[in-house]
Scaffold this active site. Structure first.
Site, short mmCIF file in Angstrom:
data_model
loop_
_atom_site.label_atom_id
_atom_site.label_comp_id
_atom_site.label_asym_id
_atom_site.label_seq_id
_atom_site.Cartn_x
_atom_site.Cartn_y
_atom_site.Cartn_z
N GLU A 268 -53.63 -45.33 15.27
CA GLU A 268 -54.36 -45.88 16.42
C GLU A 268 -55.29 -46.98 15.94
O GLU A 268 -55.58 -47.05 14.74
CB GLU A 268 -55.19 -44.77 17.08
CG GLU A 268 -54.32 -43.64 17.58
CD GLU A 268 -55.09 -42.54 18.29
OE1 GLU A 268 -56.34 -42.61 18.33
OE2 GLU A 268 -54.43 -41.62 18.80
N PRO A 269 -55.79 -47.81 16.85
CA PRO A 269 -56.71 -48.86 16.41
C PRO A 269 -57.87 -48.29 15.58
O PRO A 269 -58.31 -48.91 14.63
CB PRO A 269 -57.20 -49.48 17.72
CG PRO A 269 -56.08 -49.23 18.69
CD PRO A 269 -55.48 -47.90 18.30
N GLY B 67 -56.18 -44.52 11.14
CA GLY B 67 -54.95 -44.72 10.37
C GLY B 67 -54.85 -43.68 9.28
O GLY B 67 -54.21 -42.64 9.45
N TYR C 137 -49.30 -29.98 11.00
CA TYR C 137 -48.50 -29.28 9.98
C TYR C 137 -47.09 -29.89 9.92
O TYR C 137 -46.55 -30.14 8.84
CB TYR C 137 -48.45 -27.79 10.34
CG TYR C 137 -47.32 -27.04 9.67
CD1 TYR C 137 -47.43 -26.61 8.35
CD2 TYR C 137 -46.13 -26.77 10.37
CE1 TYR C 137 -46.37 -25.95 7.74
CE2 TYR C 137 -45.08 -26.12 9.77
CZ TYR C 137 -45.21 -25.70 8.45
OH TYR C 137 -44.17 -25.06 7.85
N GLU D 146 -40.39 -38.98 4.14
CA GLU D 146 -40.69 -40.37 4.49
C GLU D 146 -41.09 -41.15 3.24
O GLU D 146 -40.61 -42.26 2.99
CB GLU D 146 -41.82 -40.44 5.52
CG GLU D 146 -42.23 -41.88 5.80
CD GLU D 146 -43.23 -42.06 6.95
OE1 GLU D 146 -43.75 -41.06 7.47
OE2 GLU D 146 -43.47 -43.21 7.33
N LEU E 259 -41.62 -66.89 -12.30
CA LEU E 259 -40.48 -67.35 -13.10
C LEU E 259 -39.58 -68.32 -12.32
O LEU E 259 -38.79 -69.05 -12.91
CB LEU E 259 -39.65 -66.15 -13.61
CG LEU E 259 -40.34 -65.35 -14.73
CD1 LEU E 259 -39.57 -64.06 -15.03
CD2 LEU E 259 -40.49 -66.18 -16.00
C1 FAD Z 1 -45.84 -53.04 8.99
C2 FAD Z 1 -46.46 -51.73 9.35
C3 FAD Z 1 -45.69 -50.73 9.91
C4 FAD Z 1 -46.25 -49.52 10.27
N1 FAD Z 1 -45.50 -48.57 10.90
C5 FAD Z 1 -46.11 -47.47 11.41
C6 FAD Z 1 -45.39 -46.55 12.23
O1 FAD Z 1 -44.19 -46.69 12.47
N2 FAD Z 1 -46.08 -45.49 12.75
C7 FAD Z 1 -47.40 -45.29 12.52
O2 FAD Z 1 -47.93 -44.33 13.04
N3 FAD Z 1 -48.10 -46.14 11.74
C8 FAD Z 1 -47.50 -47.22 11.19
N4 FAD Z 1 -48.22 -48.11 10.42
C9 FAD Z 1 -49.62 -47.84 10.19
C10 FAD Z 1 -49.96 -47.45 8.76
O3 FAD Z 1 -49.46 -46.17 8.48
C11 FAD Z 1 -51.49 -47.56 8.62
O4 FAD Z 1 -51.81 -48.93 8.65
C12 FAD Z 1 -52.00 -46.90 7.35
O5 FAD Z 1 -51.86 -45.51 7.40
C13 FAD Z 1 -53.46 -47.25 7.06
O6 FAD Z 1 -54.25 -47.03 8.16
P1 FAD Z 1 -55.28 -48.19 8.65
O7 FAD Z 1 -54.49 -49.42 8.83
O8 FAD Z 1 -56.02 -47.65 9.82
O9 FAD Z 1 -56.24 -48.39 7.44
P2 FAD Z 1 -57.59 -47.58 7.14
O10 FAD Z 1 -57.33 -46.14 7.23
O11 FAD Z 1 -58.68 -48.15 7.98
O12 FAD Z 1 -57.84 -47.98 5.63
C14 FAD Z 1 -58.47 -49.20 5.21
C15 FAD Z 1 -58.65 -49.11 3.70
O13 FAD Z 1 -59.53 -48.01 3.39
C16 FAD Z 1 -58.88 -47.16 2.47
N5 FAD Z 1 -59.25 -45.76 2.72
C17 FAD Z 1 -59.20 -45.07 3.88
N6 FAD Z 1 -59.58 -43.81 3.68
C18 FAD Z 1 -59.85 -43.70 2.36
C19 FAD Z 1 -60.29 -42.61 1.54
N7 FAD Z 1 -60.49 -41.39 2.02
N8 FAD Z 1 -60.49 -42.85 0.21
C20 FAD Z 1 -60.28 -44.08 -0.29
N9 FAD Z 1 -59.85 -45.13 0.43
C21 FAD Z 1 -59.66 -44.93 1.74
C22 FAD Z 1 -57.39 -47.37 2.69
O14 FAD Z 1 -56.64 -46.94 1.57
C23 FAD Z 1 -57.34 -48.86 2.95
O15 FAD Z 1 -57.34 -49.54 1.73
C24 FAD Z 1 -47.64 -49.30 10.01
C25 FAD Z 1 -48.41 -50.30 9.40
C26 FAD Z 1 -47.85 -51.50 9.08
C27 FAD Z 1 -48.71 -52.56 8.47
#
Ligand code: FAD
Length: 381
Positions: free
Chosen positions: A127-128, A131, A235, A244, A339
């Site tokens: 969600e926005p 993640g 779960y 996955e 390269l």
């Molecule tokens: C091309 C693309 C396809 C996707 N497809 C899907 C899909 O089909 N279905 C779906 O549900 N989602 C999908 N996603 C979403 C993706 O799984 C999320 O973007 C991802 O899980 C990260 O969540 P976020 O973007 O909210 O980043 P955030 O959770 O906000 O993270 C931002 C940064 O903070 C870091 N961070 C967060 N928590 C911690 C922690 N506890 N410790 C250390 N570092 C942390 C992260 O590693 C990252 O570097 C997709 C994303 C992209 C870009």
């Protein structure tokens, strides 16, 4: 993929699938990248030839194929380009939820069409505002008679724009403690009142994969669309994420090998200072280093595939493979582009596209930081 689980019949299947991709995907790939989606006609053709959810039982139209076939599909698609990865997601990530946790009626309703390509599927977790912290999802599904009323917004959803069926991660009990015990999976069909799709998102790479926002505004979904039981969704997700991430690691190895292959070809034919650049020691060392790391990664993934097929819990090891290989893909893309010199930065050269496409590997399916967190936790830290 080595011979750990692949037999003669898998080799025949690989040949057929490679031919299929050469005929039906390779010539159109550029066009799909521009259109930001793979057309339905390709899905239908893939379905007709038995390449969608081949693991499905015969009674649902599948071929009851083992995981080796999924390995081949992931590898061959990565060779063509990550932009058709939505099919891998459909095959090995989304529809397996229906297969494993769905009831008989749901399987009859959705699996046969997922096999033919009439149904394209997606999974909506992100969600926005949530993640990595999946337990923080805010999309609610509140029971109202025979329906759930869903409200919320999902983003970055692969196949989201084209999907006919979306497995949506929802909060069915906002008061549950701990909160993840209030999470459930609900299948939402395109055309459901109150469910709309946003536009195709503009990404850095993997352009042919459509990625979209999904909006639920009092969406009315029959209660019978609940997958499995209420409150167990978290779960189910944890159970399925192993596959996955493994599929992603398999694709990363194929992608790595492809980047090395095209670079090997290039350095042999490009000359500077009167000799092929493959004759410079720096080139040779770079290629040798990349080949070594790729071989190590491939050997590890082969082992994990065999363990996964045996049903072992390899969450820690798969998390290791996912972060290490997707990081490696980024390093290798940089070195391969270097390269290629200036040509590597030109869109006509495949390495340019791969450089863009691999960047997201460390972000989706759980970021690489989250992978390290899982590893550390499972090590007792
Ligand atoms: C091309 C693309 C396809 C996707 N497809 C899907 C899909 O089909 N279905 C779906 O549900 N989602 C999908 N996603 C979403 C993706 O799984 C999320 O973007 C991802 O899980 C990260 O969540 P976020 O973007 O909210 O980043 P955030 O959770 O906000 O993270 C931002 C940064 O903070 C870091 N961070 C967060 N928590 C911690 C922690 N506890 N410790 C250390 N570092 C942390 C992260 O590693 C990252 O570097 C997709 C994303 C992209 C870009």
């Amino acid at each position: 993929m080595s011979k750990v689980i692949l037999k003669e019949e898998h080799a025949i299947f690989r040949k057929a699938f490679r031919q299929f991709l050469q005929q039906h995907a390779a010539p159109y790939f550029e066009q799909w990248e521009q259109e930001k989606q793979v057309p339905r006609s390709f899905w239908l053709e893939a379905g007709k030839q038995g390449f969608l959810c081949p693991w499905a039982e015969e009674k649902y139209g599948g071929s009851e194929a083992d995981f080796g076939y999924s390995v081949i599909i992931s590898e061959e698609m990565a060779i063509i380009g990550a932009g058709i990865g939505g099919i891998g997601l459909h095959n090995d990530v989304v529809m397996p939820y229906i297969q494993e946790f769905g009831n008989e009626q749901q399987k009859q309703r959705w699996l046969p069409k997922a096999v033919t390509g009439e149904i394209i599927s997606a999974i909506a977790m992100t969600e926005p505002g949530a993640g990595s912290d999946l337990a923080g999802v805010k999309t609610t599904a509140i029971k109202d008679g025979d329906n759930y009323i869903i409200n919320g917004e999902k983003t970055f959803i692969t196949n989201g724009y084209t999907a006919d069926l979306v497995i949506v991660v929802c909060v069915t009990d906002p008061h549950a403690q701990p909160i993840h015990k209030g999470i459930s999976l609900i299948a939402v069909e395109a055309g459901t009142p109150g469910f709309t799709k946003g536009k195709k998102l503009r990404k850095v790479g993997q352009h042919a994969n459509d990625t979209s926002e999904l909006i639920f505004d009092n969406a009315i979904v029959p209660a019978e669309n609940l997958i499995g039981q209420e409150g167990i969704g978290f779960y189910y997700l944890m159970k399925k994420l192993q596959q996955e991430r493994l599929v992603l690691a398999i694709g990363a190895v194929a992608d790595l090998k492809r980047m090395l292959d095209i670079t090997m070809d290039y350095v042999k034919q490009r000359t500077a200072f009167g000799k092929p650049i493959s004759k410079f020691q720096n080139t040779q060392f770079k290629i040798a280093e990349m080949a070594t790391k790729i071989k190590i990664g491939e050997t590890f993934v082969n082992r994990l595939v065999a363990d996964h097929v045996e049903g072992k819990d390899i969450v820690t090891e798969v998390s290791m493979a996912k972060w290490w290989l997707t990081d490696l893909a980024q390093q290798v893309a940089v070195d391969c582009m270097q390269l290629h010199g200036g040509y590597g930065y030109m869109e006509e050269y495949e390495i340019a596209r791969r450089y863009r496409d691999v960047a997201v590997g460390s972000i989706y399916a759980g970021t690489n930081e989250i992978m390290k967190q899982i590893i550390a936790k499972n090590m007792g830290l």
